[in-house]
Design a protein around this motif. Sequence first.
Motif, PDB file in Angstrom:
ATOM      1  N   ILE A 159      17.541  44.015  16.177  1.00 54.57           N
ATOM      2  CA  ILE A 159      17.695  42.559  16.032  1.00 54.57           C
ATOM      3  C   ILE A 159      16.354  41.936  15.678  1.00 54.57           C
ATOM      4  O   ILE A 159      15.341  42.168  16.349  1.00 54.57           O
ATOM      5  CB  ILE A 159      18.254  41.940  17.320  1.00 54.57           C
ATOM      6  CG1 ILE A 159      19.624  42.552  17.640  1.00 54.57           C
ATOM      7  CG2 ILE A 159      18.361  40.427  17.184  1.00 54.57           C
ATOM      8  CD1 ILE A 159      20.165  42.148  19.003  1.00 54.57           C
ATOM      9  N   PHE A 160      16.353  41.115  14.620  1.00 53.77           N
ATOM     10  CA  PHE A 160      15.170  40.453  14.072  1.00 53.77           C
ATOM     11  C   PHE A 160      15.408  38.950  14.184  1.00 53.77           C
ATOM     12  O   PHE A 160      16.378  38.426  13.637  1.00 53.77           O
ATOM     13  CB  PHE A 160      15.024  40.872  12.604  1.00 53.77           C
ATOM     14  CG  PHE A 160      13.657  40.681  12.015  1.00 53.77           C
ATOM     15  CD1 PHE A 160      12.992  39.477  12.072  1.00 53.77           C
ATOM     16  CD2 PHE A 160      13.035  41.734  11.349  1.00 53.77           C
ATOM     17  CE1 PHE A 160      11.757  39.303  11.511  1.00 53.77           C
ATOM     18  CE2 PHE A 160      11.790  41.581  10.768  1.00 53.77           C
ATOM     19  CZ  PHE A 160      11.149  40.364  10.854  1.00 53.77           C
ATOM     20  N   VAL A 161      14.545  38.240  14.910  1.00 54.11           N
ATOM     21  CA  VAL A 161      14.727  36.804  15.154  1.00 54.11           C
ATOM     22  C   VAL A 161      13.498  36.050  14.671  1.00 54.11           C
ATOM     23  O   VAL A 161      12.367  36.457  14.952  1.00 54.11           O
ATOM     24  CB  VAL A 161      14.961  36.520  16.655  1.00 54.11           C
ATOM     25  CG1 VAL A 161      15.204  35.033  16.894  1.00 54.11           C
ATOM     26  CG2 VAL A 161      16.119  37.349  17.191  1.00 54.11           C
ATOM     27  N   THR A 162      13.682  34.949  13.946  1.00 57.41           N
ATOM     28  CA  THR A 162      12.558  34.125  13.509  1.00 57.41           C
ATOM     29  C   THR A 162      12.751  32.686  13.942  1.00 57.41           C
ATOM     30  O   THR A 162      13.868  32.227  14.166  1.00 57.41           O
ATOM     31  CB  THR A 162      12.380  34.152  11.977  1.00 57.41           C
ATOM     32  OG1 THR A 162      13.415  33.363  11.371  1.00 57.41           O
ATOM     33  CG2 THR A 162      12.426  35.561  11.439  1.00 57.41           C
ATOM     34  N   GLY A 163      11.632  31.952  14.034  1.00 51.87           N
ATOM     35  CA  GLY A 163      11.702  30.542  14.371  1.00 51.87           C
ATOM     36  C   GLY A 163      10.459  29.801  13.926  1.00 51.87           C
ATOM     37  O   GLY A 163       9.355  30.353  13.992  1.00 51.87           O
ATOM     38  N   SER A 164      10.628  28.576  13.466  1.00 48.14           N
ATOM     39  CA  SER A 164       9.498  27.756  13.035  1.00 48.14           C
ATOM     40  C   SER A 164       8.976  26.884  14.166  1.00 48.14           C
ATOM     41  O   SER A 164       8.221  25.948  13.951  1.00 48.14           O
ATOM     42  CB  SER A 164       9.889  26.885  11.842  1.00 48.14           C
ATOM     43  OG  SER A 164      11.042  26.120  12.129  1.00 48.14           O
ATOM     44  N   ALA A 165       9.402  27.187  15.380  1.00 43.27           N
ATOM     45  CA  ALA A 165       8.809  26.611  16.588  1.00 43.27           C
ATOM     46  C   ALA A 165       8.539  27.774  17.526  1.00 43.27           C
ATOM     47  O   ALA A 165       9.096  28.862  17.360  1.00 43.27           O
ATOM     48  CB  ALA A 165       9.757  25.601  17.244  1.00 43.27           C
ATOM     49  N   HIS A 166       7.673  27.556  18.504  1.00 41.10           N
ATOM     50  CA  HIS A 166       7.376  28.617  19.460  1.00 41.10           C
ATOM     51  C   HIS A 166       8.669  29.081  20.110  1.00 41.10           C
ATOM     52  O   HIS A 166       9.451  28.275  20.618  1.00 41.10           O
ATOM     53  CB  HIS A 166       6.410  28.126  20.539  1.00 41.10           C
ATOM     54  CG  HIS A 166       4.997  28.026  20.075  1.00 41.10           C
ATOM     55  ND1 HIS A 166       4.253  29.119  19.701  1.00 41.10           N
ATOM     56  CD2 HIS A 166       4.182  26.948  19.914  1.00 41.10           C
ATOM     57  CE1 HIS A 166       3.033  28.724  19.340  1.00 41.10           C
ATOM     58  NE2 HIS A 166       2.974  27.419  19.456  1.00 41.10           N
ATOM     59  N   LEU A 167       8.932  30.389  20.105  1.00 40.65           N
ATOM     60  CA  LEU A 167      10.137  30.936  20.712  1.00 40.65           C
ATOM     61  C   LEU A 167       9.872  31.135  22.200  1.00 40.65           C
ATOM     62  O   LEU A 167       9.576  32.235  22.666  1.00 40.65           O
ATOM     63  CB  LEU A 167      10.522  32.254  20.032  1.00 40.65           C
ATOM     64  CG  LEU A 167      10.890  32.128  18.549  1.00 40.65           C
ATOM     65  CD1 LEU A 167      11.097  33.508  17.931  1.00 40.65           C
ATOM     66  CD2 LEU A 167      12.138  31.280  18.371  1.00 40.65           C
ATOM     67  N   ASN A 168       9.955  30.034  22.940  1.00 35.87           N
ATOM     68  CA  ASN A 168       9.686  30.088  24.372  1.00 35.87           C
ATOM     69  C   ASN A 168      10.896  30.673  25.083  1.00 35.87           C
ATOM     70  O   ASN A 168      11.959  30.060  25.126  1.00 35.87           O
ATOM     71  CB  ASN A 168       9.395  28.683  24.909  1.00 35.87           C
ATOM     72  CG  ASN A 168       8.156  28.094  24.276  1.00 35.87           C
ATOM     73  OD1 ASN A 168       7.160  28.774  24.133  1.00 35.87           O
ATOM     74  ND2 ASN A 168       8.212  26.832  23.888  1.00 35.87           N
ATOM     75  N   VAL A 169      10.736  31.859  25.638  1.00 38.17           N
ATOM     76  CA  VAL A 169      11.882  32.552  26.201  1.00 38.17           C
ATOM     77  C   VAL A 169      12.002  32.389  27.712  1.00 38.17           C
ATOM     78  O   VAL A 169      13.000  32.783  28.293  1.00 38.17           O
ATOM     79  CB  VAL A 169      11.833  34.064  25.865  1.00 38.17           C
ATOM     80  CG1 VAL A 169      11.863  34.260  24.373  1.00 38.17           C
ATOM     81  CG2 VAL A 169      10.601  34.706  26.460  1.00 38.17           C
ATOM     82  N   TYR A 170      11.011  31.812  28.355  1.00 32.45           N
ATOM     83  CA  TYR A 170      11.064  31.713  29.799  1.00 32.45           C
ATOM     84  C   TYR A 170      11.920  30.529  30.239  1.00 32.45           C
ATOM     85  O   TYR A 170      11.939  29.484  29.605  1.00 32.45           O
ATOM     86  CB  TYR A 170       9.657  31.548  30.380  1.00 32.45           C
ATOM     87  CG  TYR A 170       8.756  32.692  30.034  1.00 32.45           C
ATOM     88  CD1 TYR A 170       8.890  33.916  30.668  1.00 32.45           C
ATOM     89  CD2 TYR A 170       7.777  32.558  29.062  1.00 32.45           C
ATOM     90  CE1 TYR A 170       8.068  34.979  30.349  1.00 32.45           C
ATOM     91  CE2 TYR A 170       6.944  33.615  28.734  1.00 32.45           C
ATOM     92  CZ  TYR A 170       7.100  34.821  29.393  1.00 32.45           C
ATOM     93  OH  TYR A 170       6.291  35.860  29.065  1.00 32.45           O
ATOM     94  N   LYS A 171      12.626  30.725  31.340  1.00 29.59           N
ATOM     95  CA  LYS A 171      13.411  29.651  31.933  1.00 29.59           C
ATOM     96  C   LYS A 171      12.888  29.389  33.340  1.00 29.59           C
ATOM     97  O   LYS A 171      12.417  30.305  34.015  1.00 29.59           O
ATOM     98  CB  LYS A 171      14.890  30.044  32.023  1.00 29.59           C
ATOM     99  CG  LYS A 171      15.590  30.181  30.677  1.00 29.59           C
ATOM    100  CD  LYS A 171      17.056  30.522  30.899  1.00 29.59           C
ATOM    101  CE  LYS A 171      17.814  30.618  29.584  1.00 29.59           C
ATOM    102  NZ  LYS A 171      19.232  30.947  29.800  1.00 29.59           N
ATOM    103  N   LYS A 172      12.991  28.150  33.774  1.00 25.08           N
ATOM    104  CA  LYS A 172      12.561  27.838  35.127  1.00 25.08           C
ATOM    105  C   LYS A 172      13.497  28.464  36.155  1.00 25.08           C
ATOM    106  O   LYS A 172      13.104  28.808  37.255  1.00 25.08           O
ATOM    107  CB  LYS A 172      12.502  26.318  35.311  1.00 25.08           C
ATOM    108  CG  LYS A 172      11.403  25.659  34.490  1.00 25.08           C
ATOM    109  CD  LYS A 172      11.363  24.167  34.738  1.00 25.08           C
ATOM    110  CE  LYS A 172      10.250  23.512  33.929  1.00 25.08           C
ATOM    111  NZ  LYS A 172      10.211  22.049  34.135  1.00 25.08           N
ATOM    112  N   MET A 173      14.771  28.588  35.755  1.00 28.36           N
ATOM    113  CA  MET A 173      15.756  29.162  36.675  1.00 28.36           C
ATOM    114  C   MET A 173      16.655  30.111  35.888  1.00 28.36           C
ATOM    115  O   MET A 173      16.830  29.966  34.689  1.00 28.36           O
ATOM    116  CB  MET A 173      16.604  28.059  37.321  1.00 28.36           C
ATOM    117  CG  MET A 173      15.821  27.071  38.174  1.00 28.36           C
ATOM    118  SD  MET A 173      16.876  25.786  38.845  1.00 28.36           S
ATOM    119  CE  MET A 173      17.964  26.754  39.883  1.00 28.36           C
ATOM    120  N   GLY A 174      17.232  31.075  36.578  1.00 26.43           N
ATOM    121  CA  GLY A 174      18.207  31.941  35.950  1.00 26.43           C
ATOM    122  C   GLY A 174      17.567  33.084  35.180  1.00 26.43           C
ATOM    123  O   GLY A 174      16.377  33.362  35.275  1.00 26.43           O
TER     124      GLY A 174
END
Length: 400
Positions: free
Chosen positions: A106-121
């Motif tokens: 799987i190859f994922v791109t984004g023109s914004a920071h790909l922030n993967v952290y969540k505060k919960m869950g």
Amino acid sequence: MQIKRIYSELARYHLGHDRQMLFFSGPRQVGKTTLCKEFQNVYYNWDNLAARTLILKGEEAVADDAGLDAPKVQVPILAFDELHHYAKWKQFLKGFFDVYGARVRIFVTGSAHLNVYKKMGDSLMGRYYPYRMHPLSVGELLRTTLPTEDLVHDLAELPDAEWQRLYDFGGFPEPFCRADKLQLRRWQRLRFEQLMRGDIQKDTSIRELDQLEALARILSGRSGEMLVYASLGAEIQMNEVTVRSWVSVLQSFFFGYRVTPWSKDIANSLRKAPKWYLRDWSAIEDRGKRHETMLACHLLKAVEFWTDYGFGEYELHYVRTKQKKEVDFLISKDGAPWMLVECKSQSRRLSETLVEFQRKLAVPYAFQVVFDAPYEGIDCFDYRGQAVIVPARSFLSQLV
């Protein structure tokens, strides 16, 4: 003009060695879509209505469309372009990877920071490797081989025409390749409008877009300067808290970036005031600011590449005391000072402040990088423990 990118080699290495998802984030028009199309078997762009409709149907619908239930000789590669515009993109990818990750890359791109952290869950931790994509640089124009554990490359000379093209038109592939001043201005204007009235409007709750745009235009003229949030707020008639938040938004969408001060082991150092730099040095008219911003962009690309590739934790800072003694940049390695860099347009005399901080901090490398100096066939990194003056064209050729 066909340009090879080091990120192609990075993606090829990852896809051949790792099963985790491959994340590439970076500025609009830096080459992410071109990169993922180079490797994909199936391509989904969130901005395409048909692809968006399919993704919204869920993981099984995408897997059926990609034919993942049919055995393949080679593991197929699925590309999800600009998926961060989907509010539930993290949840979608987690579910898709957990079910189908063994059958696909799987190859994922984004023109914004790909922030993967969540505060919960749950998060995507352990399921992805993130890489940050940058515009072209001197080092990338010279070679696309991945660096060794030595980090820096052998010395090489970029031809005069390519050096001047990079300086005049910046490192974004389209204006660099076309090398047309009129086209550059049109490209810069359109990219600014797409960022403000497209990406930011779509992905944030900001409604005061006129004032945000005014802030961005002010910051465009202040690359290399310290951010004074209260003063910026007074200029656009917004409070300081809002301005801080908006600067973070502009950074997360790769309009520019903040460089924070290094304060460890430095008496009377600044501790909070960051400096601001644009991502596109071709938009800067002032010669000195353009030199400093071009150098800053090369250094940021290097530290983020070294970190993402796994060489250690590298960060870009600057040094300044309350007595206004300053060195433009400090690179830390695993929390310790590793390199000092002072930018000069022209200079034959070594900065006393650079020498002083190199001695006080016991920094292995200290360079005064001069832009008007001609290329010299010297390995800059032979001078460990000694502050030296080096040509920009020599120094930058040894970075990524």
